[in-house]
Design an enzyme around this catalytic site. Structure first.
Site, PDB file in Angstrom:
ATOM      1  N   HIS A  84     -16.834  -4.365  -2.258  1.00  0.00           N
ATOM      2  CA  HIS A  84     -15.401  -4.672  -2.269  1.00  0.00           C
ATOM      3  C   HIS A  84     -15.061  -5.873  -1.406  1.00  0.00           C
ATOM      4  CE1 HIS A  84     -11.122  -3.976  -2.683  1.00  0.00           C
ATOM      5  NE2 HIS A  84     -10.984  -3.953  -1.373  1.00  0.00           N
TER       6      HIS A  84
ATOM      7  N   TYR B  76       0.876  -1.169   0.000  1.00  0.00           N
ATOM      8  CA  TYR B  76       0.000   0.000   0.000  1.00  0.00           C
ATOM      9  C   TYR B  76       0.915   1.221   0.000  1.00  0.00           C
ATOM     10  CZ  TYR B  76      -4.276  -2.637   0.934  1.00  0.00           C
ATOM     11  OH  TYR B  76      -5.352  -3.486   0.834  1.00  0.00           O
TER      12      TYR B  76
END
Length: 609
Positions: A389, A203
């Site tokens: 998601h 990330y």
């Protein structure tokens, strides 16, 4: 002379019918990377119509697959052979062998061919009541395609070779328009040559400052700028609003997110402004709604989080992906907001191995919506789009809506979730969300191939269960989520006591002896999971009290945050809306008659482009 006049009249008339038949296709895409296979479609409540334009003079194949592969697919193959159009309904068995369907559900409308291309148009009912056909719903559809240089012969279609592929689409909920008024201003939030680490999941976060504007503007469209060739590397991009007083020395500073050494300013970036995920093509806001910039409560600084999924451990990769935001001084009536709902991302969200189906529920509780909306917008907010998601184990997701203990239609659902195709689903009708309502984000997973627990977390091999709600008018509610009580989950595997004080993470077990000094994650993995035990665990977890996450913008919280509440008692979820079967193959009425006329003339005239 007479024959020429007749031919001329037929040519003009057939052109009129061709134009009439091909009119009104509102949706289109390209299925292959080389731009040789184009598809357009339109639909109503009962019927869907396709037009395929493919660079070939042979047959064209199109199919609907349960998983993106050939086996068990619903297939239609057509073309123009010696000036005569043809179309056949096929299906593939478990061994990928193609059979002609005894029930021909596809209706040929027209077929044309020139020196380079073949164009086919055909229609079918959304629900055909044929076991060999795939029912078309608002869920994701895995489209397969193929073509060949030769037409179908007496022995059937020849093998297509490399001229085939697949693509996920939502045929009945295809997203928003990609167009904006010509000359609309835009700005880019884009990474510059980020060195993607040689590891499974990264990330990456970078701070940006929104361009300064002297008065309020509205962002009307946001689209991804994924570097060419990195389509499978960039899994999702989240945009967070940061504290407006942060130190500008951190601007344009990039660092790995959720890392002990990341800049302190990153911690102030909590409120989701926009979310994009793999396969999505961007989002255009409705005409009466926009994302506000330029006022005192609007984003000044934003953090862009890019999730890099690198399972093959590529090295030396530099990425410059990001987002493009189109904005205007022509203001809309409402300011848009985003609420993140579902399961709080945590190790406490766990899935046993070897399960054909495991169901997780994330609660946006009545208590959270009561407190936040009563304070901010007692008349409620309007949800106009939802992004569902999950990660690799995800198979189906729905956002369920309850009011006064009664279940309404789901806000959004996808019974054929595809990890590689995630984007905002615009709602056909906006949904009012009132104080005292509650939502359940329900995720179904398959862990059949896994031998250890699957944990809630950031990696694509971990899991999430989230739905992002786009709504208006904007209120001070950023997250409305939950997490099942950990003590109840540990009790199921026989844990009696944990070590206190808690000084390590994951925390350690004290007793019984078989788990002593193991972390709770190790204890969960040590437990001998079977399908029967996994099912019993699932039933138990769904009854447990949940920890409420109910947060405002930034790092502030509503008072309900952190409280334990019982999940609502609800009936089993209703199945997704599916059209009822009709006698025979269904009816298309006058439309079918007109389409037959189109076919009549298309069979007599060989069109040229």
């Amino acid at each position: 002379m007479f024959s020429r006049k007749i031919f001329g009249a037929l040519t003009v008339l057939s052109s009129v019918f061709f134009s009439a038949c091909s009119h009104g296709f509102r949706h289109s895409t390209v299925l292959d990377a080389d731009g040789k296979y184009h598809i357009k479609w339109k639909f109503d409540q009962t019927t869907i119509t396709f037009q395929l334009e493919v660079e070939t003079q042979g047959y064209v194949g199109f199919g609907l697959s349960p998983n993106g592969a050939m086996a068990l697919s619903d297939i239609v193959i057509g073309g123009v052979s010696h000036g005569r159009p043809y179309l056949q309904d096929y299906f593939a068995d478990h061994n990928r062998k193609v059979h002609r369907d005894t029930m021909q559900s596809y209706t040929l409308l027209y077929a044309t061919e020139n020196n380079t291309h073949t164009v086919l148009s055909f229609s079918r009912d959304l629900q055909t009541c044929d076991d060999n056909d795939k029912t078309i719903t608002e869920s994701t559809v895995k489209v397969i395609w193929a073509y060949h240089s030769e037409d179908v012969g007496p022995s059937g279609p020849a093998y297509h070779g490399v001229y085939r592929g697949r693509k996920s689409l939502r045929l009945l909920n295809p997203g928003t328009s990609t167009s904006v008024p010509q000359g609309t201003a835009y700005f880019d939030l884009q990474n510059r040559n980020v060195p993607v680490p040689q590891k499974d999941t990264t990330y990456w976060c970078q701070l940006f400052k929104i361009p300064q504007v002297r008065k309020k503007h509205h962002v009307i469209r946001i689209e991804p700028l994924v570097q060419r060739g990195h389509e499978s590397l960039v899994h999702h991009i989240l945009l967070y609003q940061c504290d407006s007083s942060l130190n500008e020395s951190d601007l344009n500073l990039g660092h790995e997110c959720y890392h002990p050494n990341m800049p302190n300013s990153f911690i102030t970036c909590e409120t989701v402004v926009f979310a994009w995920a793999i396969g999505g093509e961007g989002f255009t806001y409705p005409p009466h709604v926009g994302l506000s910039i330029g006022t005192a409560i609007d984003p000044v600084y934003v953090l862009m989080e890019v999730h890099y999924d690198n399972p093959f451990l590529q090295k030396g990769v530099l990425d410059s992906s990001g987002l493009r935001l189109f904005y205007t001084t022509t203001l809309r009536r409402y300011d848009a907001g985003v609420i993140e709902t579902g399961v709080w991302v945590s190790l406490y969200h766990m899935l046993p191995p070897g399960m054909d189906e495991y169901v997780t529920e994330g609660h946006c509780t009545r208590e959270c919506l009561q407190e936040s909306l009563d304070s901010e917008m007692p008349e409620g907010i309007q949800v106009f789009a939802v992004l569902l998601h999950a990660h690799l184990a995800g198979r189906a997701i729905r956002t369920r809506h309850f009011r006064d203990q009664k279940e309404l239609a789901p806000l959004a659902y996808d019974d054929e979730f595809d990890f590689n195709f995630q984007e905002f689903q615009p709602l056909r009708e906006e949904r009012l969300l009132l104080p005292g309502d509650n939502l359940i984000t329900e995720c179904k997973y398959n862990t059949k191939s896994r031998t250890n627990m699957t944990w809630g977390g950031l990696s694509t091999r971990d899991e999430m269960c989230l739905s992002y709600l786009l709504y208006y008018p904007r209120v001070n509610l950023a997250r409305c989520e939950s997490l099942p009580d950990i003590s109840g989950q540990l009790k199921f595997i026989g844990v009696k006591e944990i070590q206190v004080p808690v000084v390590t993470w994951p925390f350690l077990i004290k007793s019984p002896k078989r788990y002593s000094n193991l972390s709770f994650t190790e204890a969960m993995d040590k437990f001998r999971w079977t399908k029967k035990r996994g099912k019993a665990f699932n039933e138990e977890v769904r009854k447990l009290s949940v920890n409420v996450r109910c947060s405002k913008w930034g790092q502030d919280e509503w008072t309900i945050q952190g409280m334990m509440v019982s999940p609502p008692v609800v009936k089993p979820s209703a199945r997704s809306p599916v059209m009822a079967c009709m006698n025979g193959t269904g009816s298309q009425g006058l439309a079918s008659f007109l389409l037959c006329l189109c076919l009549l003339f298309a069979t007599r005239i060989k069109f040229t482009f």
